[in-house]
Design an enzyme around this catalytic site. Structure first.
Site, PDB file in Angstrom:
ATOM      1  CB  VAL A  33      -0.959   0.008   1.212  1.00 39.88           C
ATOM      2  CG1 VAL A  33      -1.722   1.335   1.286  1.00 39.88           C
ATOM      3  CG2 VAL A  33      -1.936  -1.146   1.130  1.00 39.88           C
ATOM      4  N   GLY A  34       1.902   1.262   0.839  1.00 38.68           N
ATOM      5  CA  GLY A  34       2.778   2.428   0.917  1.00 38.68           C
ATOM      6  C   GLY A  34       3.457   2.741  -0.408  1.00 38.68           C
ATOM      7  N   GLY A  75      -4.141 -14.603  -5.567  1.00 39.57           N
ATOM      8  CA  GLY A  75      -3.582 -13.549  -4.734  1.00 39.57           C
ATOM      9  C   GLY A  75      -4.603 -12.860  -3.855  1.00 39.57           C
ATOM     10  N   GLY A  99      -7.191  -4.622  -2.262  1.00 36.57           N
ATOM     11  CA  GLY A  99      -6.132  -4.378  -3.232  1.00 36.57           C
ATOM     12  C   GLY A  99      -5.280  -3.187  -2.853  1.00 36.57           C
ATOM     13  CE  LYS A 150     -11.200  -4.733   6.102  1.00 37.56           C
ATOM     14  NZ  LYS A 150     -11.379  -5.446   4.816  1.00 37.56           N
TER      15      LYS A 150
END
Length: 384
Positions: free
Chosen positions: A19-20, A226, A361, A244
């Protein structure tokens, strides 16, 4: 004529995993778009789990785009941040000194130009750093769910100044779930119930089972695509969904902890990570679950329903697990790895607000993080 810069947002990024790295790429590729909006994002530091790469002068310069591109390539290849020294005007600090340098930047910039501390890591270790940043007047943007799902006091501390924190990407990646919930609450319309399929992995698995496929085969296919973590039990255990759900429940004012949530795991404890290796679970453990799952799917179908792995948040509490739902409902129609959230309130009582779209994703999540950063620009307008 070039649009004058109205907002400069200095950013320190914690975590340069998938993500980074996508976030840094988005920042670089969106420079023309943001320039037309009069916004400039200045990345002044990037930290991984062991060190911090920081611009030589955080007051006036950031890490240039060429260096950020090289950083993404280096981290993708498994190289340390130290491999980038000498390629730009930057300094490197190892832990624990690196943490002190982040605090120094927060102290200095928080009281002058302002600073956005962005957490794209996946650890609880950033909590104290984030709280220090809040104390120094910094803004915080989170993709990391864990700081908001630990002690309730930490959650309160981080969201105490709601103008300076954004965490849309902790629930539903780039979907506007948090924004929708907070807008409804702010309008004085009490939310009575939230039901959501908040795992792209489990959404895919449950929808594929409707076609008569075996649970073990579907999970292995999801892994090959994946969709799952390296150990699929990290998804099948439901804890990611529970985190969440906890964030949403706390937004609704419930002062609860993770221990308060009833979480249904899709595998028994005797097939857990402490008892069975990932290899053995995939090769011989999963198949043991086929019969019971097939029976549950068949029973739901006989009643005209489908099974979905969902979170349910109501005034009485929060539950996470399998639930029978009508085939023609928004959650029942769910296919693939999309997320779907239904929000019920006084205004949305008989017909809930439904939010659906890609909920997983690295690319999608990073786009949500970037939108959160840009959303803070008004707080920086006088600092250009």
């Amino acid at each position: 004529m070039p649009t004058p810069v109205k907002s400069v947002l200095p950013v320190v990024l914690l975590g340069c995993g998938g993500v980074g790295r996508y976030l840094l790429r988005h920042i670089v590729s969106c420079r023309p778009l943001h320039a037309n909006q009069g916004v400039a994002i200045r990345v002044v530091g990037v930290a991984d789990s062991s060190s911090l790469l920081v611009a030589e002068d955080v007051h006036s310069t950031g890490l240039d785009d060429a260096l950020l591109t090289q950083l993404c390539a280096a981290k993708s290849a498994g190289s340390p941040l130290s491999s980038l020294l000498g390629r730009g005007h930057c300094q490197l600090f190892k832990n624990p000194e690196a943490r002190g340098k982040v605090i120094d930047a927060a102290t200095t910039l928080g009281s002058t130009t302002g600073l956005v501390l962005v957490d794209c890591s996946a650890t609880y270790d950033t909590v104290s750093l984030l709280k220090d940043a809040v104390d120094h007047g910094c803004c915080v943007v989170l993709a990391n769910k864990k700081p908001l799902t630990g002690a309730y006091e930490d959650f309160q501390k981080l969201v105490s100044n709601f103008r300076r924190i954004r965490f849309e990407s902790t629930v539903g990646a780039g979907l506007p779930v948090i924004a929708s919930v907070t807008r409804i609450i702010a309008s004085g319309d009490p939310i009575t119930r939230i039901v959501g399929s908040l795992s792209g992995t489990l959404g895919y698995v449950m929808s594929e089972l409707e076609d008569g496929k075996k649970f073990s085969e579907v999970v292995k296919t999801a892994k090959s695509l994946g969709y799952t973590e390296p150990d699929p039990r990290d998804d099948l255990g439901g804890m990611d969904v529970a985190r969440k759900a906890l964030i949403l429940a706390r937004l609704l004012g419930q002062q609860i902890s993770m221990e308060s949530i009833n979480v249904e795991s899709l595998y028994p404890s005797e097939l857990g990570p402490d008892a069975v290796s990932t290899k053995d679970f995939l090769e011989s453990g999963l198949v043991q679950l086929d019969k019971s799952m097939e029976e549950r799917i068949r029973a739901a179908s006989s009643r005209g329903n489908v099974l979905r792995y969902v979170c349910e948040i109501e005034s009485a509490g929060c539950q996470v697990g399998l639930k029978e739902l009508p085939k023609d409902s928004a959650l029942g129609r769910l296919r693939g790895s999309d997320n779907v959230v239904e929000i019920y309130s006084r205004c949305y009582q008989s017909s809930p607000l439904v939010i659906q779209g890609a909920g997983a994703g690295n690319d999608t999540t990073a786009a949500g993080v970037l939108a959160d950063i840009i959303d803070l620009q008004d707080l920086f307008q006088t600092m250009a």
